[in-house]
Scaffold this active site. Structure first.
Site, PDB file in Angstrom:
ATOM      1  N   GLU A   1       0.838  -1.217   0.000  1.00  0.00           N
ATOM      2  CA  GLU A   1       0.000   0.000   0.000  1.00  0.00           C
ATOM      3  C   GLU A   1       0.864   1.255   0.000  1.00  0.00           C
ATOM      4  O   GLU A   1       0.468   2.284  -0.554  1.00  0.00           O
ATOM      5  CB  GLU A   1      -0.947   0.008   1.206  1.00  0.00           C
ATOM      6  CG  GLU A   1      -1.832  -1.226   1.322  1.00  0.00           C
ATOM      7  CD  GLU A   1      -1.151  -2.379   2.055  1.00  0.00           C
ATOM      8  OE1 GLU A   1       0.048  -2.266   2.395  1.00  0.00           O
ATOM      9  OE2 GLU A   1      -1.830  -3.396   2.288  1.00  0.00           O
TER      10      GLU A   1
ATOM     11  N   TYR B   1      10.389 -12.115   5.153  1.00  0.00           N
ATOM     12  CA  TYR B   1       9.783 -11.049   5.962  1.00  0.00           C
ATOM     13  C   TYR B   1      10.240 -11.140   7.416  1.00  0.00           C
ATOM     14  O   TYR B   1      10.381 -12.248   7.958  1.00  0.00           O
ATOM     15  CB  TYR B   1       8.256 -11.186   5.967  1.00  0.00           C
ATOM     16  CG  TYR B   1       7.597 -10.975   4.630  1.00  0.00           C
ATOM     17  CD1 TYR B   1       7.704  -9.759   3.972  1.00  0.00           C
ATOM     18  CD2 TYR B   1       6.847 -11.991   4.039  1.00  0.00           C
ATOM     19  CE1 TYR B   1       7.082  -9.567   2.749  1.00  0.00           C
ATOM     20  CE2 TYR B   1       6.216 -11.799   2.821  1.00  0.00           C
ATOM     21  CZ  TYR B   1       6.341 -10.592   2.178  1.00  0.00           C
ATOM     22  OH  TYR B   1       5.722 -10.391   0.979  1.00  0.00           O
TER      23      TYR B   1
ATOM     24  N   ASN C   1      -3.541  -9.235  -3.476  1.00  0.00           N
ATOM     25  CA  ASN C   1      -2.159  -9.319  -3.001  1.00  0.00           C
ATOM     26  C   ASN C   1      -1.944 -10.497  -2.055  1.00  0.00           C
ATOM     27  O   ASN C   1      -1.576 -10.316  -0.884  1.00  0.00           O
ATOM     28  CB  ASN C   1      -1.802  -8.020  -2.267  1.00  0.00           C
ATOM     29  CG  ASN C   1      -0.743  -7.235  -3.011  1.00  0.00           C
ATOM     30  OD1 ASN C   1       0.257  -7.787  -3.447  1.00  0.00           O
ATOM     31  ND2 ASN C   1      -0.964  -5.949  -3.152  1.00  0.00           N
TER      32      ASN C   1
ATOM     33  N   GLY D   1       0.417 -10.356 -16.236  1.00  0.00           N
ATOM     34  CA  GLY D   1       1.872 -10.256 -16.401  1.00  0.00           C
ATOM     35  C   GLY D   1       2.216  -9.555 -17.710  1.00  0.00           C
ATOM     36  O   GLY D   1       1.567  -8.569 -18.081  1.00  0.00           O
TER      37      GLY D   1
ATOM     38  N   GLU E   1       1.494 -10.082 -20.627  1.00  0.00           N
ATOM     39  CA  GLU E   1       0.377  -9.997 -21.597  1.00  0.00           C
ATOM     40  C   GLU E   1      -0.517  -8.786 -21.346  1.00  0.00           C
ATOM     41  O   GLU E   1      -1.368  -8.463 -22.178  1.00  0.00           O
ATOM     42  CB  GLU E   1      -0.516 -11.248 -21.522  1.00  0.00           C
ATOM     43  CG  GLU E   1       0.198 -12.589 -21.513  1.00  0.00           C
ATOM     44  CD  GLU E   1       1.047 -12.773 -22.747  1.00  0.00           C
ATOM     45  OE1 GLU E   1       0.635 -12.319 -23.819  1.00  0.00           O
ATOM     46  OE2 GLU E   1       2.154 -13.342 -22.613  1.00  0.00           O
TER      47      GLU E   1
ATOM     48  N   GLY F   1       6.432  -5.480  -7.263  1.00  0.00           N
ATOM     49  CA  GLY F   1       5.959  -4.091  -7.315  1.00  0.00           C
ATOM     50  C   GLY F   1       5.194  -3.777  -8.587  1.00  0.00           C
ATOM     51  O   GLY F   1       4.552  -2.727  -8.676  1.00  0.00           O
ATOM     52  N   ALA F   2       5.239  -4.687  -9.572  1.00  0.00           N
ATOM     53  CA  ALA F   2       4.519  -4.416 -10.831  1.00  0.00           C
ATOM     54  C   ALA F   2       3.015  -4.301 -10.579  1.00  0.00           C
ATOM     55  O   ALA F   2       2.332  -3.437 -11.143  1.00  0.00           O
ATOM     56  CB  ALA F   2       4.796  -5.514 -11.849  1.00  0.00           C
ATOM     57  N   GLY F   3       2.501  -5.191  -9.715  1.00  0.00           N
ATOM     58  CA  GLY F   3       1.066  -5.154  -9.421  1.00  0.00           C
ATOM     59  C   GLY F   3       0.677  -3.862  -8.710  1.00  0.00           C
ATOM     60  O   GLY F   3      -0.399  -3.298  -8.972  1.00  0.00           O
ATOM     61  N   ASP F   4       1.548  -3.392  -7.819  1.00  0.00           N
ATOM     62  CA  ASP F   4       1.267  -2.124  -7.129  1.00  0.00           C
ATOM     63  C   ASP F   4       1.290  -0.963  -8.129  1.00  0.00           C
ATOM     64  O   ASP F   4       0.446  -0.068  -8.090  1.00  0.00           O
ATOM     65  CB  ASP F   4       2.300  -1.874  -6.015  1.00  0.00           C
ATOM     66  CG  ASP F   4       2.305  -2.992  -4.976  1.00  0.00           C
ATOM     67  OD1 ASP F   4       1.265  -3.662  -4.822  1.00  0.00           O
ATOM     68  OD2 ASP F   4       3.352  -3.196  -4.339  1.00  0.00           O
TER      69      ASP F   4
END
Ligand SMILES: Nc1ncnc2c1ncn2[C@@H]1O[C@H](COP(=O)(O)OP(=O)(O)O)[C@@H](O)[C@H]1O
Ligand SMILES: O=C(O)C(=O)C[C@H](O)[C@H](O)COP(=O)(O)O
Length: 322
Positions: A48, A117, A178, A240, A242, A269-272
């Site tokens: 976030e 983590y 996520n 991804g 595509e 981080g691509a999705g964010d």
């Protein structure tokens, strides 16, 4: 002259409010397993926070609800929030708990890096409904992810509380599942909670493999249909390289093609970044097609940089990428 009396509600102070756990991220500076690498670069991370950073870089007034420990990682992250221009009025210091951190390998081959983590019991995992804004929801839009409700029962309660607060105020809600299976007690608990939060949201942004795990469906169309039938108005399924499949209630659906990238440096981080593009686009009045295209442009940019937020563009950089 006295201003005319008005009974309209005051305009929200923020465009977007989000909530979550920020972490210091130690990125290996050379390839190899985490135990074997000795040199790391420290940056800020947290799904976030990445989204808040991207939205703020585009000029949206963005606030972030979190708790930081009274420690050096907390001070580092406070500095990063200030540097990015993220509104800090909902950031609390929790002296009883420490700030989490994570480590990431350097994956030069385009594969997903190894991540560890160190966040259990962190200050942010003690967020609760006491951290929700008092006196009404202060933003036009709420962005949630499936990570915040995974942190603790109290953060789960906060995520649902904020969703209800936003809905009551007429704010829109985006939700990125996520998935972080290792943060949940069981797969069933994860699926039930995430799908319940998705059902409270206007816009749902799953990756295709996440959608498969959450819905049992294997095509982007069927995953999107599942969330539309649960109450979402718009769904964008990330594919991804595509690009993405988008669909909306009573509206258009289709594929927004991904942008070719000459070298993938780090996919994390691509999705964010994609969420930054879609959410900012919709708030600026783009169609879902246009917003998905902006998501692809930012996602493609992010994968070309090592840090999770290094590739998030400023407004000028986004305009130049067209
Ligand atoms: N190799 C790539 N080339 C171009 N764009 C990419 C690439 N990988 C990801 N993207 C962009 O980033 C978005 C999110 O990436 P994806 O891997 O699908 O999501 P997540 O990181 O959430 O798993 C994609 O929908 C696409 O727009
Ligand atoms: O907050 C967490 O738990 C994290 O793991 C931080 C990660 O930087 C992002 O969540 C990346 O997520 P994607 O954009 O889907 O690759």
């Amino acid at each position: 002259m006295q201003p005319a009396t008005t009974f309209e509600a005051p305009a929200p102070v923020l465009d977007v409010l989000t909530v979550g756990e920020p972490m210091a991220l130690f990125m290996a500076t050379s390839p190899g397993e985490l135990h074997a690498v000795s040199d790391y670069r420290r940056v800020a991370a947290g799904a976030e926070l990445n989204v808040a950073t991207g939205l703020a870089r585009l000029g949206l007034r963005t606030g972030y609800i979190t708790r930081l420990g009274a420690d050096s990682f907390g001070r580092f992250l406070q500095g990063e929030l200030a540097r990015e221009g993220i509104d800090e009025r909902h950031v609390a210091i929790d002296a009883a708990h420490s700030t989490g951190f994570m480590m990431k390998t350097r994956a030069d081959d385009g594969r997903d890096p190894q991540i560890e983590y160190f966040r259990k019991g962190s200050a942010a995992s003690h967020l609760s409904i006491a951290d929700a804004p008092a006196g009404g929801f202060p933003a036009r839009h709420l962005h949630l992810t499936g990570i915040t409700p995974a942190l603790s029962p109290a953060t789960r309660e906060l995520a649902f509380h904020l969703a209800r607060q936003a809905r009551a105020a007429g704010a829109t809600i985006s939700f990125d599942p996520n998935l972080r299976p290792r943060l949940w007690p069981s797969r069933e608990a994860m699926v039930d909670c995430i799908n319940a939060l998705a059902a409270l949201s206007d816009l749902v942004l799953p990756g295709l493999s996440e959608g498969e795990l959450l819905t049992g469906h294997t095509t982007p169309e069927a995953v999107a249909d599942f969330y539309l039938s649960q109450g979402a108005r718009q769904v964008v399924v990330k594919l991804g390289p595509e690009g993405a499949f988008f669909a909306e209630q009573g509206g258009a659906s289709g594929i927004a093609a991904g942008l070719p990238v000459s070298r993938v440096v780090d996919t994390v981080g691509a999705g964010d970044g994609f969420a930054v593009g879609v959410v900012s686009g919709l708030l600026e009045g783009l169609t879902l097609t246009g917003a998905a295209a902006r998501g692809n442009a930012i996602g493609a940019r992010v994968v070309q940089f090592p840090g999770d937020s290094d590739g998030l563009p400023t407004r000028a950089e986004l305009d130049a990428a067209r």
